[in-house]
Write a protein that holds these residues in place. Structure first.
Motif, PDB file in Angstrom:
ATOM      1  N   THR A 209       1.139  58.970 -40.432  1.00 46.92           N
ATOM      2  CA  THR A 209       0.349  59.005 -41.659  1.00 46.92           C
ATOM      3  C   THR A 209      -1.130  59.179 -41.338  1.00 46.92           C
ATOM      4  OG1 THR A 209       1.962  57.601 -42.784  1.00 46.92           O
ATOM      5  CG2 THR A 209      -0.237  57.737 -43.759  1.00 46.92           C
TER       6      THR A 209
ATOM      7  N   ARG B  31      -1.690  62.700 -40.206  1.00 46.65           N
ATOM      8  CA  ARG B  31      -1.675  63.623 -41.341  1.00 46.65           C
ATOM      9  C   ARG B  31      -3.012  63.624 -42.062  1.00 46.65           C
ATOM     10  NH1 ARG B  31       1.509  62.158 -46.595  1.00 46.65           N
ATOM     11  NH2 ARG B  31       0.047  60.509 -46.236  1.00 46.65           N
TER      12      ARG B  31
ATOM     13  N   ARG C 207       8.245  64.030 -38.522  1.00 43.39           N
ATOM     14  CA  ARG C 207       8.769  62.656 -38.659  1.00 43.39           C
ATOM     15  C   ARG C 207      10.301  62.666 -38.635  1.00 43.39           C
ATOM     16  NH1 ARG C 207       6.667  59.249 -43.600  1.00 43.39           N
ATOM     17  NH2 ARG C 207       4.818  59.226 -42.313  1.00 43.39           N
TER      18      ARG C 207
ATOM     19  N   GLN D 100       6.048  65.758 -42.189  1.00 39.92           N
ATOM     20  CA  GLN D 100       7.326  65.166 -42.620  1.00 39.92           C
ATOM     21  C   GLN D 100       8.452  65.743 -41.780  1.00 39.92           C
ATOM     22  OE1 GLN D 100       7.313  62.767 -44.842  1.00 39.92           O
ATOM     23  NE2 GLN D 100       9.498  62.424 -44.632  1.00 39.92           N
TER      24      GLN D 100
ATOM     25  N   PRO E  12       1.119  67.754 -44.945  1.00 42.77           N
ATOM     26  CA  PRO E  12       2.088  66.670 -45.175  1.00 42.77           C
ATOM     27  C   PRO E  12       3.539  67.127 -44.995  1.00 42.77           C
ATOM     28  CG  PRO E  12       0.461  66.712 -46.928  1.00 42.77           C
ATOM     29  CD  PRO E  12       0.236  67.925 -46.097  1.00 42.77           C
TER      30      PRO E  12
END
Length: 126
Positions: free
Chosen positions: A58, A61, A121, A118, A114
């Motif tokens: 996060t 990002r 991630r 993602q 983002p």
């Protein structure tokens, strides 16, 4: 007592020998006169806990989006300056168009950051 110029005094071997001893002695005296270095308290607890992987992603990002948006804004300003100062010069207008295209790509990447992170991630299992 007569006043001897410093140059004449320094030419004498005895004076040079005295300086060779006095200067290092003064340095040693100053070194010993300085306070001793402070040491950390060995009983103090230090918290070096790292963030979890989702928190790191996060933060990453947010940094990437900020940097991309700043660079895109810089290219947008440069495009405006190039276009305003072109004066009908085709090469300058082409430079302005290229800078505008780079700005649009930068804004696009900032918006997609983002989504891309993602995907990262999901790959690393965060």
């Amino acid at each position: 007592m007569s006043r001897t110029p410093l140059r004449t005094l320094l030419r004498q071997p005895a004076a040079r020998a005295a300086l060779r001893v006095a200067v290092p002695a003064a340095g040693l005296a100053l070194t010993l006169a300085l306070p001793v270095a402070a040491h950390a308290d060995p009983g103090a607890a230090v918290d070096l806990a790292a963030n979890s992987l989702p928190a790191v992603i996060t933060n990453l990002r947010m940094w990437i989006m900020g940097i991309l948006a700043a660079l895109a804004t810089l290219f947008l300003v440069l495009a405006g300056v190039y276009w305003a100062t072109a004066g009908g010069d085709p090469s300058q207008v082409e430079k302005a168009k290229l800078a505008l295209r780079n700005a649009l790509v930068g804004y696009g990447l900032a918006v997609l950051a983002p989504v891309l992170l993602q995907v990262v991630r999901g790959i690393v299992g965060g």
